[in-house]
Design a protein around this motif. Structure first.
Motif, PDB file in Angstrom:
ATOM      1  N   ARG A  29     -14.168 105.168  54.505  1.00  0.00           N
ATOM      2  CA  ARG A  29     -14.194 106.598  54.829  1.00  0.00           C
ATOM      3  C   ARG A  29     -15.606 107.013  55.256  1.00  0.00           C
ATOM      4  N   ARG A  32     -16.223 105.653  58.771  1.00  0.00           N
ATOM      5  CA  ARG A  32     -15.444 106.406  59.764  1.00  0.00           C
ATOM      6  C   ARG A  32     -16.062 107.777  60.010  1.00  0.00           C
ATOM      7  N   ASP A  33     -16.388 108.481  58.934  1.00  0.00           N
ATOM      8  CA  ASP A  33     -16.984 109.808  59.079  1.00  0.00           C
ATOM      9  C   ASP A  33     -18.329 109.749  59.790  1.00  0.00           C
ATOM     10  N   THR A  34     -19.113 108.713  59.531  1.00  0.00           N
ATOM     11  CA  THR A  34     -20.404 108.557  60.189  1.00  0.00           C
ATOM     12  C   THR A  34     -20.227 108.323  61.691  1.00  0.00           C
ATOM     13  N   LEU A 137     -22.457 112.842  54.483  1.00  0.00           N
ATOM     14  CA  LEU A 137     -21.092 112.308  54.555  1.00  0.00           C
ATOM     15  C   LEU A 137     -20.897 111.150  53.577  1.00  0.00           C
TER      16      LEU A 137
END
Length: 157
Positions: A29, A32-34, A137
Motif C-alpha cells: 500500500r 502504491r500510494d507513493t 503516506l
C-alpha cells in the motif's frame, strides 16, 4: 496436509505467517500510494514548472520526481524484498539501500550543480514535496495497517 477436528493443518515446512502477510500488504500500500503521489506530482510539477520557468522548469520537475522516486521507493522495496528474512538481514539491507540512495542523490546533484538546463527552485520544491509526501503516506500505511504483534497460535517454545 493433514486434518484435525478444528480444520486443516499446514505442513511443518510451510507455516502460515499472518503477520508477514499483513506487513507485506502495508508495504505494498505504501509503495502504491507513493507511485500515485509521484505521478500526480510529475504532472503538476511539469505544468507549474513550465509556467514558472519554461523548459528548465519542466526538467527541474522531472529530475525532482526521479530523485524523489529513488529516495522514497528504495526503502519500501527493500522492506518488501526482505520481509521473510531475519531482522538482522532486513536491517542490513535497509541500511545499505539508505546509504546507496543518499549517495545517488548527492552524486546526481553534484553532477548537475553547474548546469543550467533545469530550474533549481522547481527541482527543490518537487523533490521536497515528493519526499515529505511519501513519508506521510508511509506513516499512514503503517499506522492504518493491521499487523499483529504476535503470531496467533504461537506457543513461544
Amino acid at each position: 496436509m493433514t486434518t484435525d477436528p478444528t480444520g486443516p493443518v499446514e505442513p511443518a515446512d510451510q507455516p502460515v505467517r499472518p503477520a508477514q502477510e499483513a506487513a507485506r500488504a502495508v508495504f505494498r500500500r505504501a509503495l502504491r500510494d507513493t507511485v500515485v503521489l509521484l505521478v500526480a506530482l510529475a504532472v503538476l510539477g511539469v505544468g507549474v514548472g513550465a509556467l514558472v520557468a519554461g523548459l528548465p522548469g519542466v526538467w527541474g520537475a522531472l529530475i525532482g520526481v526521479a530523485l524523489a522516486l529513488v529516495f522514497s521507493g528504495t526503502t519500501v522495496v527493500a522492506m518488501i524484498r526482505t520481509i521473510d528474512s531475519s531482522p538482522n538481514t532486513m536491517a542490513a539491507v535497509v541500511m545499505g539501500t539508505w546509504l546507496a540512495k543518499v549517495l545517488v542523490v548527492i552524486v546526481v546533484l553534484a553532477l548537475i550543480r553547474d548546469m543550467d538546463f533545469y530550474h533549481r527552485g522547481v527541482l527543490a520544491a518537487v523533490l521536497a514535496l515528493g519526499v515529505v509526501g511519501s513519508a506521510v503516506l508511509d506513516f499512514r500505511a503503517v499506522n492504518g495497517g493491521r499487523v499483529p504483534y504476535v503470531e496467533p497460535g504461537a506457543t513461544g517454545r
